[in-house]
Scaffold this active site. Structure first.
Site: not given
Length: 199
Positions: A80, A181, A183
Site C-alpha cells: 500500500c 493488502h 495480509e
C-alpha cells in the site's frame, strides 16, 4: 530472515501475523542496524504518503534501506503506502518527495466513491515471480484513495480498474510493490507473501 519495518503503521501487526503463518524467521526492523540480519524486507503501510516518509526519515531508516535494497539487492516488498513511496513524488497533502526508486507519481483517484475499499481484480498482462500460482482476474483487498496511475520507466506493472486504471503491482529488479493488502486477501495474499519469501 524476513525483516518487517515497524514505523508505527497501523497494519504492522496484521502483516507480521500473516508472514508468521509462512515463516518463523522474522525480525522487526525499527533502527538502521536491524537490516544487517535480514535477507528480505517488507514495508507495510496504512496512512498517507507524507506520513510514511516522515516516519522512516525520523527513524533514520532511509539510507540503510537504500543500501540494502538498491546496493545489496535484497528483495523488497512495499505494501500500500509502502509501494507508493517508491515513486518520485506523492500529491497527498501537497507535493511530497518519495524514495524515487521508480519513475512515477502518486495521485488521487478520480472517483466519487473514495476511499476505494474492498475486493477488486488485478489484470495480469505479464507474469512476475511474486504472482506465481495466482491467475489473471484474481481478487485482492484494497483500501486506498491515491495510487500510481502510470510508470515512466522499465518497471513491470499489473493494473486494477476502479473507474480508471491504476497500478496495483510493480516490479523493478528486486523491488516489488502491491497497492492492495495481501495480509487481508486470504489465500491469494498468503500465496503472494510466500512467493516473495521464497525469492
Amino acid at each position: 530472515m524476513i525483516g518487517i519495518i515497524d514505523y508505527g503503521s497501523g497494519n504492522f501487526a496484521s502483516v507480521y501475523n500473516a508472514v508468521s503463518t509462512i515463516s518463523n524467521n522474522i525480525k522487526t526492523i525499527t533502527k538502521p542496524e536491524d537490516f544487517k540480519e535480514v535477507s528480505h524486507i517488507i514495508l507495510p503501510g496504512v496512512g498517507s504518503f507524507l506520513g510514511a516518509m516522515k516516519k522512516i526519515q525520523e527513524l533514520n531508516l532511509v539510507k540503510e534501506l537504500e543500501r540494502n535494497v538498491l546496493g545489496l539487492k535484497k528483495p523488497y516488498l512495499g505494501i500500500c503506502v509502502g509501494m507508493q513511496i517508491l515513486a518520485n513524488e506523492g500529491l497527498e497533502f501537497g507535493e511530497n518527495e518519495g524514495l524515487g526508486w521508480i519513475e512515477a507519481k502518486v495521485e488521487e483517484l478520480k472517483n466519487e466513491r473514495l476511499p476505494h475499499v474492498g475486493w477488486n481484480e488485478i489484470e495480469i498482462e505479464k507474469q512476475i515471480s511474486i504472482l506465481e500460482g495466482i491467475e489473471d482476474k484474481a481478487t485482492f483487498y484494497f483500501v486506498n484513495s491515491f495510487a500510481i496511475k502510470e510508470v515512466n520507466d522499465d518497471s513491470m506493472v499489473v493494473c486494477t480498474d476502479y473507474e480508471e486504471r491504476f497500478v496495483s503491482v510493480i516490479q523493478k529488479e528486486n523491488v516489488f510493490g502491491v497497492q492492495f493488502h495481501p495480509e487481508k486477501s486470504q489465500d491469494y495474499g498468503i500465496q503472494l507473501l510466500k512467493n516473495f519469501i521464497n525469492l
